[in-house]
Design an enzyme around this catalytic site. Structure first.
Site, PDB file in Angstrom:
ATOM      1  N   GLY A   1       8.051   3.874   2.799  1.00 35.00           N
ATOM      2  CA  GLY A   1       8.758   5.041   3.329  1.00 35.00           C
ATOM      3  C   GLY A   1      10.221   4.689   3.519  1.00 35.00           C
ATOM      4  O   GLY A   1      10.663   3.606   3.146  1.00 35.00           O
ATOM      5  N   GLN A   2      10.953   5.624   4.112  1.00 36.04           N
ATOM      6  CA  GLN A   2      12.386   5.417   4.265  1.00 36.04           C
ATOM      7  C   GLN A   2      12.684   4.241   5.189  1.00 36.04           C
ATOM      8  O   GLN A   2      13.670   3.542   5.037  1.00 36.04           O
ATOM      9  CB  GLN A   2      13.023   6.683   4.812  1.00 36.04           C
ATOM     10  CG  GLN A   2      14.517   6.651   4.742  1.00 36.04           C
ATOM     11  CD  GLN A   2      15.092   7.950   5.288  1.00 36.04           C
ATOM     12  OE1 GLN A   2      14.420   8.965   5.367  1.00 36.04           O
ATOM     13  NE2 GLN A   2      16.348   7.906   5.674  1.00 36.04           N
ATOM     14  N   PHE A   3      11.810   4.029   6.168  1.00 38.62           N
ATOM     15  CA  PHE A   3      12.124   3.036   7.186  1.00 38.62           C
ATOM     16  C   PHE A   3      11.217   1.821   7.136  1.00 38.62           C
ATOM     17  O   PHE A   3      11.294   0.957   7.986  1.00 38.62           O
ATOM     18  CB  PHE A   3      12.060   3.664   8.566  1.00 38.62           C
ATOM     19  CG  PHE A   3      13.046   4.760   8.726  1.00 38.62           C
ATOM     20  CD1 PHE A   3      14.354   4.466   9.050  1.00 38.62           C
ATOM     21  CD2 PHE A   3      12.684   6.081   8.514  1.00 38.62           C
ATOM     22  CE1 PHE A   3      15.294   5.480   9.171  1.00 38.62           C
ATOM     23  CE2 PHE A   3      13.614   7.082   8.637  1.00 38.62           C
ATOM     24  CZ  PHE A   3      14.924   6.790   8.964  1.00 38.62           C
ATOM     25  N   GLY A   4      10.332   1.753   6.173  1.00 39.25           N
ATOM     26  CA  GLY A   4       9.474   0.583   6.150  1.00 39.25           C
ATOM     27  C   GLY A   4       8.451   0.632   5.043  1.00 39.25           C
ATOM     28  O   GLY A   4       8.473   1.513   4.183  1.00 39.25           O
TER      29      GLY A   4
ATOM     30  N   LEU B   1       0.816  -1.224   0.000  1.00 40.80           N
ATOM     31  CA  LEU B   1       0.000   0.000   0.000  1.00 40.80           C
ATOM     32  C   LEU B   1       0.843   1.264   0.000  1.00 40.80           C
ATOM     33  O   LEU B   1       0.402   2.304  -0.456  1.00 40.80           O
ATOM     34  CB  LEU B   1      -0.904   0.021   1.242  1.00 40.80           C
ATOM     35  CG  LEU B   1      -1.959  -1.068   1.356  1.00 40.80           C
ATOM     36  CD1 LEU B   1      -2.638  -1.002   2.708  1.00 40.80           C
ATOM     37  CD2 LEU B   1      -2.992  -0.941   0.248  1.00 40.80           C
ATOM     38  N   GLY B   2       2.026   1.149   0.567  1.00 44.94           N
ATOM     39  CA  GLY B   2       2.839   2.359   0.644  1.00 44.94           C
ATOM     40  C   GLY B   2       4.246   2.025   1.085  1.00 44.94           C
ATOM     41  O   GLY B   2       4.552   0.897   1.474  1.00 44.94           O
TER      42      GLY B   2
ATOM     43  N   VAL C   1       4.122  -0.423   4.034  1.00 43.28           N
ATOM     44  CA  VAL C   1       2.787  -0.765   4.507  1.00 43.28           C
ATOM     45  C   VAL C   1       2.190  -1.759   3.515  1.00 43.28           C
ATOM     46  O   VAL C   1       2.164  -1.495   2.311  1.00 43.28           O
ATOM     47  CB  VAL C   1       1.894   0.488   4.616  1.00 43.28           C
ATOM     48  CG1 VAL C   1       0.541   0.103   5.187  1.00 43.28           C
ATOM     49  CG2 VAL C   1       2.554   1.542   5.480  1.00 43.28           C
TER      50      VAL C   1
ATOM     51  N   ASP D   1      -0.658  16.584  11.596  1.00 43.55           N
ATOM     52  CA  ASP D   1      -0.750  16.423  10.147  1.00 43.55           C
ATOM     53  C   ASP D   1      -2.153  16.013   9.739  1.00 43.55           C
ATOM     54  O   ASP D   1      -2.329  15.096   8.939  1.00 43.55           O
ATOM     55  CB  ASP D   1       0.296  15.411   9.673  1.00 43.55           C
ATOM     56  CG  ASP D   1       0.472  15.438   8.158  1.00 43.55           C
ATOM     57  OD1 ASP D   1      -0.006  16.391   7.512  1.00 43.55           O
ATOM     58  OD2 ASP D   1       1.076  14.495   7.616  1.00 43.55           O
TER      59      ASP D   1
END
Ligand SMILES: *[C@@H]1O[C@H](CO)[C@@H](O)[C@H](O)[C@H]1NC(C)=O
Ligand SMILES: *[C@@H]1O[C@H](CO)[C@@H](O)[C@H](O)[C@H]1NC(C)=O
Ligand SMILES: *[C@@H]1O[C@H](CO)[C@@H](O)[C@H](O)[C@H]1NC(C)=O
Length: 789
Positions: free
Chosen positions: A505-508, A502-503, A510, A645
């Site tokens: 990022g820099q550290f993991g 699903l997504g 989803v 956010d």
């Protein structure tokens, strides 16, 4: 809509696109607290003419600090017209200072001393001191009216200095105490002075046009020496040199100009002195080019370089194309071809009768003094540094363990406590997602009225937004690594089946997964409407196996925080896998994705929708969704959690328009346009952020309320455009300044077509300047519910 004469957004802070330091010069961006409140300025760099006692010494003059007796106070009362007393700050290197903040001595209600007026002096070398004057020539700055409120003042023109003095002024004898902060950024150009022939006067249709350098801070006789001024004030002139951005000044104000009649050689020579030897890449000169009024950019420039004591024999020469077509003022970029120099002397040749400059910037490469050529020495030094670092790290770890042990003991007694997270945490949060962080600890620090007083509230510096971020978690979850008090259960990894990503990022990452037998692992108060033995879809956020220890700890902290959040409108943490790597958190999966995508796929009910045959969402459904967001936020605010956010991209949509607030947005490249990257610092959702979050780095429930207003606006516009889509990021920040100044020049998001007055009224309340006047989520939720009935 932007050009409404006097009330338009002023965008006159200019910068030469592309240069390294250039971005810093834009108004709004170069407004970082320089470290009085944040502690980056060391005690020994803060000094004063005198002190009343040891407990009111200079080092207590830090804005928003309550140490010692609460402020710096000079020894004697300040007499009218005596300028003997000052508080001095050494910034250790040249800075571009755009804003100052002052505050009096409050000391928890005991103190009542403050400076009603003050002056500023500054110096670049600590020997020559210059009195700051505003563009109208006035020196005195209005200060405080009480002992606690922080008063911020724009410095116009800005200051380029290393040393700054605050000098309290009074019209009668009085006791004065001060706490101060400087805001700005490092002055990367490194220019410490320019020397040039004095600007001249032009006669245009009988009217004088004064092309002098009116803010030059060096000596001005026939020429200007030893100073900086309009050529470095970050302000670019307009195409028509007789007009100016500045209010109430004479024609020609923005430019320094010369006529060829006074220069028989045909050129104007300007000498630039720098703080040290630099490796220059480019020089950018902002020139006027109104050729019908006999003004043109230069036809040739010849530059000489001086590195040690001697001028290089061969100069560099450059001839720009003379432009007879385009009237607009422009930056002319001159490549300086990596010349090493601590001084540059340039001869600008006239292309017309007049030549006018408003700004000159320099771009230079790495600090050459740090380069060591001998490679053996370099290796040796690297080894030594490595050994020292390892030793220091060991010592720090040992000390930290001891301190931590003590802190844990203390903290267990209290109900709430602060944790300072490190820089890493927030960058991880920003890049990968989900933590909902909390604000100040409620019980320990809230003032009597339940609202932190403005002066008492934290002014976190903007670096603090990415760095020392303070938030509260209950003491019972402090025992971070034991895992025993995570309020959710460990889930057997083998029962998860990967479906899709699903997504990222820099550290993991989803993932969407199917989970078998999930029902046994979760609280009975949470119900999946699925029969017992069917697998359910869940979202699984996974920490990369190679993530370092900080990232791991932060991931675990995030689990602690999320496991406490139990509300129908907040995404629920169902279970975790933390007994082995990779660490995972398992949350509900919402089949309709995020609200932004969801609404973008839909249309309002009406003609167009009927014709185009897309699915529609009615106004009552929009309001229902908004009510749920308000309800989830009401829950978070009741726990004193600050989301930081809130936006449609962070609200997830389930069946029947159910909404749950999450924070997965940042892990997706999809929304990168919603975040503004401040050079080397953080990515920030500036279009959703309150003015105080952007300018002061303050995040509170009230700033969440602001973001809610923007989220509501997005919802009612069906997310068809970004908030303030007609403004650039820099203009959004400029607009933030207008919200702060509150002179009716701020631009509000417009009322969406579908939006009834009552709902727009709520949005406007969310965007009130004064945080205390903004409604609470409780009120917002109530009003939305009532309007639904
Ligand atoms: C520049 O010219 C204006 C207009 O004549 C004058 O008022 C001002 O004092 C001058 N400034 C300097 C620094 O010479
Ligand atoms: C100046 O910088 C350029 C590019 O970074 C580099 O190639 C050059 O060697 C530098 N010059 C000196 C003298 O350090
Ligand atoms: C100044 O420039 C104008 C326009 O280029 C030219 O006609 C004039 O001769 C020049 N004057 C001097 C003294 O060079």
């Amino acid at each position: 809509t932007m050009k409404d004469g006097g009330g338009s957004i002023k965008l006159w802070r200019c910068f030469a696109a592309g240069g390294t330091g250039a971005l810093h010069k834009i108004d709004g961006v170069c407004r970082y607290p320089l470290g009085m409140s944040g502690g980056q300025i060391q005690d020994e760099d803060i000094s004063a003419s005198s002190q009343w006692s040891e407990s009111t010494a200079a080092r207590y003059g830090r804005l928003d600090f309550e140490e010692g007796d609460g402020a710096w106070c000079p020894e004697i009362t300040v007499e009218p017209d005596s300028l003997k007393e000052f508080l001095q700050i050494d910034l250790r290197s040249l800075h571009f200072i755009t804003l100052v903040g002052t505050q009096g001595r409050h000391a928890g209600g005991i103190g009542n001393e403050f400076a009603q007026m003050y002056k500023i002096k500054y110096s670049r070398d600590s020997s020559r001191w210059i009195s700051w004057r505003n563009r109208q020539g006035k020196q005195v700055i209005e200060g405080n009216r009480n002992a606690y409120d922080i008063v911020l003042k724009d410095l116009e023109p800005p200051i380029i200095a290393r040393f700054v003095r605050f000098m309290p002024v009074s019209d009668h004898s009085m006791n004065v105490c001060m706490r101060v902060e400087l805001y700005g950024c490092e002055w990367l150009d490194g220019l410490v002075s320019y020397n040039a022939p004095a600007g001249e006067q032009m006669s245009l249709e009988g009217q004088p046009v004064h092309l002098n350098d009116s803010v030059y801070d060096g000596a001005v006789i026939y020429s200007m020496t030893e100073g900086l001024g309009q050529l470095t004030d970050g302000m670019c002139g307009l195409d028509d040199f007789t007009h100016s951005h500045v209010y109430n000044v004479w024609p020609g104000y923005d430019y320094v100009g010369w006529t060829n009649e006074s220069f028989p050689n045909g050129y104007v020579e300007i000498m630039f002195e720098f703080d040290r030897t630099r490796n220059f890449t480019t020089m950018k000169v902002h020139c006027n080019n109104m050729f019908m009024k006999h003004v043109k950019a230069f036809r040739q420039v010849v530059c000489y370089f001086r590195s040690e004591a001697d001028w290089e024999a061969t100069p560099l020469s450059f001839s720009p194309v003379v432009d007879d077509v385009n009237l607009s003022a422009r930056f002319v970029t001159i490549s300086l071809a990596n010349h090493m120099a601590s001084a540059i002397k340039c001869q600008f040749y006239f292309a017309e009768a007049w030549m006018m400059f408003s700004e000159i910037t320099f771009q230079s490469g790495d600090d050459p003094t740090h380069k060591i050529d001998d490679s053996n020495t370099r290796i040796l030094i690297v080894c030594l540094v490595a050994i020292i670092l390892i030793l220091v790290a060991i010592i720090v770890i040992i000390l930290w363990r001891q301190v931590w042990q003590k802190m844990l003991e203390k903290v267990r007694d209290a109900t709430w406590s602060h944790i300072h997270t490190n820089e890493f945490f927030l960058s991880q949060k920003i890049l990968t997602s989900t933590a909902v962080t909390a604000s100040k600890a409620p019980i320990a620090t809230v003032a009597q009225d339940g609202v932190p007083h403005y002066a008492e509230a934290d002014i976190v510096n903007l670096q603090g937004v990415t760095g020392g971020n303070t938030y509260a978690v209950p003491a019972l979850t402090m025992d971070l690594l034991s895992g025993k008090d995570v309020a959710v259960e460990e889930f057997p990894r083998k029962l998860l089946t990967f479906k899709e990503k699903l997504g990222e990022g820099q550290f993991g990452e989803v993932h969407l997964c199917e989970a078998e037998g999930m029902k046994e692992f979760i609280d009975e108060d949470f119900s999946f409407n699925i029969s017992d033995n069917q697998p359910v879809l869940v979202a699984v956020k996974m920490l990369r196996a190679d993530a370092n220890k900080n990232a791991r700890n932060d991931f675990l902290k995030e689990i602690k925080i999320m496991s406490r959040l139990k509300d129908p409108n907040i995404i629920r943490l169902l279970a975790v896998c933390i007994c082995s790597d990779p660490l995972c958190m398992i949350t509900e999966y919402m089949e309709n994705g995020d609200l932004n995508q969801f609404l973008s796929r839909h249309e309002p009910e009406g003609q167009i929708a009927l014709i185009s045959n897309v699915t529609t969402v009615g106004y009552s459904d929009l309001r229902y969704m908004a009510t749920q967001i308000a309800s989830g936020m009401r829950y978070l605010s009741s726990l004193n959690f600050v989301h930081r956010d809130l936006a449609t991209r962070n609200c997830l949509v389930g069946k029947n328009y159910t909404i749950k607030i999450a924070d997965f947005g940042m892990s997706r490249n999809l929304y990168s346009g919603d975040y503004y990257r401040i050079q080397g610092r953080a990515v920030l959702p500036i279009r959703w952020m309150s003015w105080e979050s952007i300018l002061l780095g303050k995040f509170t429930t009230a700033s969440d309320v602001w973001a809610f207003g923007v989220t509501l606006w997005e919802t009612l516009t069906f997310c068809k455009e970004q908030p303030y889509s007609q403004l650039t990021d820099e203009q959004v920040i400029e607009n933030t300044g207008e919200f702060f100044r509150d002179q009716k020049r701020q631009i509000y998001l417009p009322q969406p077509v579908l939006c009834p007055d009552s709902l727009y009224e709520i949005m406007l309340c969310c965007w009130r300047r004064n945080t205390k006047e903004r409604p609470s989520f409780q009120e917002i939720h109530r009003v939305l519910l009532e309007s639904q009935a």
